[in-house]
Design an enzyme around this catalytic site. Structure first.
Site, PDB file in Angstrom:
ATOM      1  N   CYS A 111      37.159  38.696  40.210  1.00 47.62           N
ATOM      2  CA  CYS A 111      38.017  39.736  40.803  1.00 47.62           C
ATOM      3  C   CYS A 111      37.491  41.143  40.537  1.00 47.62           C
ATOM      4  CB  CYS A 111      39.438  39.609  40.280  1.00 47.62           C
ATOM      5  SG  CYS A 111      40.149  37.986  40.536  1.00 47.62           S
ATOM      6  N   HIS A 248      43.252  46.237  40.636  1.00 53.13           N
ATOM      7  CA  HIS A 248      43.159  44.901  41.237  1.00 53.13           C
ATOM      8  C   HIS A 248      44.554  44.295  41.353  1.00 53.13           C
ATOM      9  CE1 HIS A 248      42.383  40.800  42.023  1.00 53.13           C
ATOM     10  NE2 HIS A 248      42.514  40.382  40.774  1.00 53.13           N
ATOM     11  N   ASN A 278      46.939  37.782  45.481  1.00 51.57           N
ATOM     12  CA  ASN A 278      45.688  38.142  44.813  1.00 51.57           C
ATOM     13  C   ASN A 278      44.520  37.673  45.681  1.00 51.57           C
ATOM     14  OD1 ASN A 278      43.409  38.250  43.217  1.00 51.57           O
ATOM     15  ND2 ASN A 278      44.350  37.307  41.417  1.00 51.57           N
TER      16      ASN A 278
END
Ligand code: UT7
Length: 324
Positions: A111, A248, A278
């Site tokens: 990520c 994020h 996500n």
């Protein structure tokens, strides 16, 4: 150098928490209260990582008014490449776009991948100021999550975001950057199926992403707080002086906890997790593109990109939009 243009693509199919609750022992109430997610975009058969990356990249090239031939490097940050290892998804994107003068490779920092890739692109443009770089974050996480595991599948979504970086007359690096890793936490988020596994004849493993949520949550809060403070201290400003933080989008509660620790109101943070989930390496470039197109991100805004991911990796980049 600057970010010359942004683009993004989210697949049209939307799966809500209520949709998931039809086949899983979960509820909209549990998912929203623990994650801030209400729905996510999920790729259908005609979309995959390279296809979504190409769609986002086309938008970014158009916004930058840059032709595919001007691109010298295509970097795709992804944990869900089209092929398990090679060829690189970036090569498929390079071919689909017609970037015939470009090198192409994938970058794996989970990520945090987009921040790592942007830093590589930025350094490459500093070394080759006459060339431009296409940096993409793209994921098809829906193909690697276990849709029977309520503790993981509710978190993730698919999509892609892209930026074009170029010298624009001045190749002096402007942004402050911090990249880091703590491999001792590698077991907290992983996906098997690599060279660690000795394949058994006749067995085709279908490895899913596995996650230990709590330690990752705690790491994320601690680390993103520290990165933002560290980058701000490096340029002698308080975090409150930032116009926006693009963290994020892993879990809205993580970002709220970071905000509380820093004493910052939630409107400092750009949030889209409610409708994206996500999207791993795609999360930050998708957010940037949405903020640019909605007019929320304006020239001269002082912003911080910050992320973390499997590895465990982390990274942050402080910039005056759109200068890097
Ligand atoms: O990009 C990086 C990727 N990873 C992350 O960012 C993950 C970070 N961690 C998290 O976001 C959170 O830890 C989760 C959202 C994954 C989990 O939230 P939590 O508050 O840490 O819950 P938990 O794992 O401690 O589970 C609490 C309870 C458990 O039940 P018991 O054992 O207390 O009876 C779980 O079985 O919640 C249960 N549970 C659920 N219940 C309903 C877990 N998932 C669900 C669900 N629906 N979807």
């Amino acid at each position: 150098m600057k970010i010359l243009g942004t683009g993004s693509y989210l697949p049209p199919k939307v799966v809500t928490n209520d949709d998931l609750a039809r086949s899983l022992d979960t509820s909209d109430e549990w998912i929203y209260s623990h994650t801030g997610i209400h729905s996510r975009h999920i790729a259908e058969a005609d979309d995959c990582t390279s296809v979504m990356a190409t769609k986002a990249a086309k938008e970014a090239l158009a916004a930058a008014d840059v032709s595919p031939e001007e691109i010298g490097l295509v970097i795709v940050a992804t944990s869900t490449p089209d092929y398990s290892t090679f060829p690189a998804t970036a090569c498929l994107v390079q071919d689909a776009l017609g970037c015939r003068n470009a090198g192409a490779y994938d970058l794996q920092a989970a990520c945090a991948g987009f921040i790592y890739a942007l830093e590589q692109g930025r350094c490459w443009v500093a070394a080759h100021p006459d060339r431009k770089v296409l940096v993409v974050g793209a994921e098809t996480l829906s193909r690697i999550v276990d849709w029977t595991d309520r503790a993981t599948c509710i978190l993730f979504g698919d999509g892609a975001g892209a930026v074009v970086v170029g010298a624009d007359g001045d190749a002096t690096p402007r942004a402050s950057v911090k990249l880091g890793a703590d491999g001792s936490g590698c077991e907290f988020i992983s996906r098997a199926g690599g060279a660690r596994v000795i394949p058994a004849p006749g067995q085709v493993p279908v490895p899913f992403l596995v996650l230990q949520g709590r330690p990752v949550f705690n790491f994320a809060v601690r680390t993103m707080d520290a990165i933002v403070r560290n980058l701000c201290a490096g340029v002698n400003i308080e975090p409150a002086a930032l116009d926006r933080i693009f963290a994020h989008q892993a879990n809205g509660r993580i970002i709220e906890a970071v905000g509380r620790r820093m004493g910052l109101p939630m409107d400092k943070f750009f949030m889209n997790i409610e409708t994206t989930g996500n999207t791993s390496a795609a999360s930050i470039p998708v957010a940037l593109d949405q903020a640019v197109r909605s007019g929320e991100l304006r020239e001269g805004d002082r912003i911080c990109l910050v992320g973390f991911g499997a590895g465990l990796t982390y990274g942050g980049l402080l910039m005056d939009w759109p200068r890097v």
